[in-house]
Design a protein around this motif. Sequence first.
Motif, short mmCIF file in Angstrom:
data_model
loop_
_atom_site.label_atom_id
_atom_site.label_comp_id
_atom_site.label_asym_id
_atom_site.label_seq_id
_atom_site.Cartn_x
_atom_site.Cartn_y
_atom_site.Cartn_z
N VAL A 57 3.10 11.73 -14.95
CA VAL A 57 1.89 12.50 -14.66
C VAL A 57 2.22 13.75 -13.85
CG1 VAL A 57 1.19 11.32 -12.52
CG2 VAL A 57 -0.56 12.25 -14.08
N SER A 103 6.99 17.05 -2.01
CA SER A 103 7.55 15.73 -2.29
C SER A 103 6.48 14.87 -2.96
CB SER A 103 7.99 15.10 -0.96
OG SER A 103 8.32 13.75 -1.13
N GLY A 150 5.88 10.84 -5.25
CA GLY A 150 6.34 9.67 -6.00
C GLY A 150 6.47 8.42 -5.18
N GLU A 151 6.85 8.55 -3.93
CA GLU A 151 6.95 7.40 -3.04
C GLU A 151 6.91 7.95 -1.62
OE1 GLU A 151 10.84 5.63 -3.15
OE2 GLU A 151 11.66 7.35 -4.15
N PRO A 152 6.79 7.04 -0.65
CA PRO A 152 6.78 7.54 0.72
C PRO A 152 8.12 8.24 1.00
CG PRO A 152 6.15 5.21 0.64
CD PRO A 152 6.64 5.58 -0.72
N ASP A 209 4.04 16.67 1.57
CA ASP A 209 4.24 15.33 1.01
C ASP A 209 2.92 14.96 0.35
OD1 ASP A 209 4.56 12.63 0.51
OD2 ASP A 209 4.68 12.04 2.61
N TRP A 214 -0.49 10.74 -4.57
CA TRP A 214 -1.45 10.60 -5.67
C TRP A 214 -0.88 9.64 -6.68
CZ3 TRP A 214 -0.68 13.46 -10.56
CH2 TRP A 214 0.49 14.23 -10.58
N GLN A 215 -1.54 9.46 -7.81
CA GLN A 215 -1.14 8.49 -8.83
C GLN A 215 -1.47 9.01 -10.22
OE1 GLN A 215 -4.13 5.44 -7.65
NE2 GLN A 215 -2.32 4.17 -7.27
N THR A 216 -0.90 8.35 -11.23
CA THR A 216 -1.28 8.65 -12.61
C THR A 216 -2.81 8.59 -12.73
OG1 THR A 216 0.76 7.59 -13.34
CG2 THR A 216 -0.94 7.93 -15.02
N GLU A 217 -3.38 7.59 -12.10
CA GLU A 217 -4.82 7.35 -12.20
C GLU A 217 -5.65 8.44 -11.53
OE1 GLU A 217 -2.48 5.24 -11.31
OE2 GLU A 217 -2.89 3.21 -12.05
N ASP A 264 -2.31 0.73 -2.61
CA ASP A 264 -1.34 1.11 -1.59
C ASP A 264 -1.80 0.70 -0.19
OD1 ASP A 264 0.03 2.30 -3.63
OD2 ASP A 264 0.20 4.26 -2.68
N ARG A 288 3.25 -0.19 -1.93
CA ARG A 288 2.30 -1.01 -2.68
C ARG A 288 1.98 -2.27 -1.89
NH1 ARG A 288 -0.15 1.63 -6.22
NH2 ARG A 288 -0.54 -0.25 -7.42
C1 WT7 Z 1 2.22 5.44 -6.80
C2 WT7 Z 1 1.74 6.16 -8.02
C3 WT7 Z 1 2.04 10.78 -8.13
C4 WT7 Z 1 2.80 11.11 -9.30
C5 WT7 Z 1 4.04 10.32 -9.51
C6 WT7 Z 1 3.87 8.84 -9.36
C7 WT7 Z 1 3.38 6.02 -4.86
C8 WT7 Z 1 3.21 8.53 -5.01
C9 WT7 Z 1 3.47 9.10 -2.93
C10 WT7 Z 1 3.61 9.70 -1.65
C11 WT7 Z 1 3.74 7.55 -0.74
C12 WT7 Z 1 3.49 7.69 -3.01
C13 WT7 Z 1 2.16 5.23 -4.49
C14 WT7 Z 1 1.23 5.45 -5.66
N1 WT7 Z 1 3.35 7.37 -4.32
N2 WT7 Z 1 3.30 9.57 -4.18
N3 WT7 Z 1 3.62 11.03 -1.48
N4 WT7 Z 1 3.74 8.87 -0.58
N5 WT7 Z 1 3.62 6.92 -1.92
O1 WT7 Z 1 2.77 8.37 -10.07
O2 WT7 Z 1 3.79 6.42 -11.21
O3 WT7 Z 1 1.28 6.63 -10.98
O4 WT7 Z 1 2.75 6.10 -9.00
O5 WT7 Z 1 3.38 6.09 -6.29
O6 WT7 Z 1 2.50 3.88 -4.37
O7 WT7 Z 1 0.25 4.46 -5.80
P1 WT7 Z 1 2.62 6.86 -10.40
#
Ligand code: WT7
Length: 664
Positions: free
Chosen positions: A324, A399, A401-403, A425, A428-431, A514, A529
Amino acid sequence: MAESRMNPVSGGSHEHEIAIESLLDERRHFPPPPAFAAHATLNDPAIFARAAADPVAFWEEQARELDWFEPWHTALEWDLPFAKWFVGGKLNVSYNCLDRHVLAGRGDKIAYHWEGEPGDTKTITYAQLLDEVQRCANALKALGVGKGDRVAIYMPMVPELPVAMLACTRIGAPHTVVFGGFSAESLSDRINDSQAKLVITADGGWRRGKVSPLKPNVDDAVKMSPSVEKVLVVRRTEQDVAWDASRDVWWHDIVPQQAADAAPEPMDSEDMLYLLYTSGTTAKPKGILHTTGGYLTGVAATHRWVFDIKPEDVYWAAADIGWVTGHSYIVYGPLTNGTTSVLYEGTPDFPDAKRWWSIVERYKVTILYAAPTAIRAHMKWGRAHAQHHDLSSLRLLGSVGEPINPEAWMWYHEVIGGGRCPVVDTWWQTETGGIMISPLPGITTTKPGSATQPVPGIFADIVDDKGESVPLGEGGYLVITKPWPHMLRGIYGDPQRYKDTYWSRFPGKYFPGDGCHRDEEGYYWLMGRVDDVMNVSGHRLSTTEIESALVDDHRVAEAAVVGTPDSLTGEAIVAFVIVKGSTTITPELGEELRAHVAHKIGAIARPKQVMFTPDLPKTRSGKIMRRLLRDIAAGRPLGDTTTLADATVVETIRDASANAKDDD
Ligand code: WT7
């Protein structure tokens, strides 16, 4: 400015049960550099209050930045949990991404500086992109694709990938992009769920100097996917491929021959724009459904705000379009804003670990958006690679995708950003479709490791098990409390799963899954998560913080932490650690790391065991699969490994852990 303080472990005398405890207390903070703030697109914090006063009117204001063929009559219809935004409005995504810039005289502006892994390059202007998209749109029609038909796209990071996506939007055919690293079976599952009629692919792509074949996987997938009528194939790697003349068509035999004009189809704001599959807890992937007007409004606005986009910027989101991040922040957001982007086909360490920094230098990249996993890989390879290149063009770093652990944040800020670039930082998410929680670089004082605050027009909260808001200074579950334009509209074909997954845990609120801590100043600290939360002697601890503490030791390159059943404490913490190249693994090192975590966070968080491993199991998007590590730690047979990027790593880790002794 740099000071970090430890918190004593909290007692248990709280009035309500603490959902997730936060023990790491990061006190460093970085206000926006005055010179940056002075020129920032957003530098007045009043925008937050303005958005809060009337969120729907605020988003309407953002929607007016797009070109609409017909205006909407109703801004929001909210039939919880089903939202419709800008109802009655008509627009076309490719028109907003391309035509309007060309019509405004910006046709010669560069849309993409493309670079292939072998070093071949291509510069594509907005006018050229529009030309190619229209030809491709006509080719899609010639292949029998019409408005509403689904198209599966399985391609390397070549210019034809955004062209294919935009051509789909031009004729109103929803696309589903499947990341090129997925297997034939995963591809077939996604084609079958979406009932795609056409697959667009390439013979292969370049990865670490080798051909990564795509067409053979499509051939296998199509055998299991009867909905597919035609396969359109870009020639990229030029190896021989099997050919079914009744079904397969070369891109170069059909696209260039088409007329270079194709009228943009006026789409309803709520027409489906795309499906993007994401894995859930069960094997069946979820087809996350995004629609047209609200999605484009949200991604364009957040791209402008968070990346402080200016006409002269050279922006590089170093992600794959198959995720995404690529959809929203390589294709739709940047093009809607008329931005010049870099598009790079290959891996960050080919031919060597200088590749990214060479790209930044050569294209004078001003904004870089990357994943923490990539930043940690660069840390592991060492700062010399970056220091070999002139990175002075950079002015902003992102940044996603993850913390991002504070250690990686600081390295990114200092080594890559030269201490002068704000770091955003973005959570967000795919959703969610677009960025939800992030600093605004001209306004927000950042703290390393915190995504800071929801962006204007987004409303979040942290709640306990009962769904009640927790006081500042505590942790719990992150929820989003109001609908937003770029939110998912559902899971394709499964409204019940949509309700169950996101809306049933806390009625009336969107639950992303999360854990999150909110500090006394209201800053959000994402904690991973909730499925990964560990329960040690009744304390619910987040994996993120312990991993941060481990990586804080200069000898540690990467760490993953899981809970394993323990008769005494319920769960015990097991840490999997990758050390940096120059470090020798000794039993003392394990002891020292355990002590370091105890010192940094508190005794409760001291790992029972540290296992040294050369690698960690990751998904193809770079997320650590803690579920598999839990299986390894508990000596259980492994669950589903089909989404692993490299299936051999679990065996390697198992061997390493079989040799490790329990040091308790
Ligand atoms: C999950 C979503 C967002 C596009 C790429 C991933 C984790 C994503 C962060 C951040 C902490 C994060 C969460 C989220 N996540 N960005 N900046 N800080 N955690 O998209 O594959 O839909 O994953 O990625 O756990 O729920 P996704």
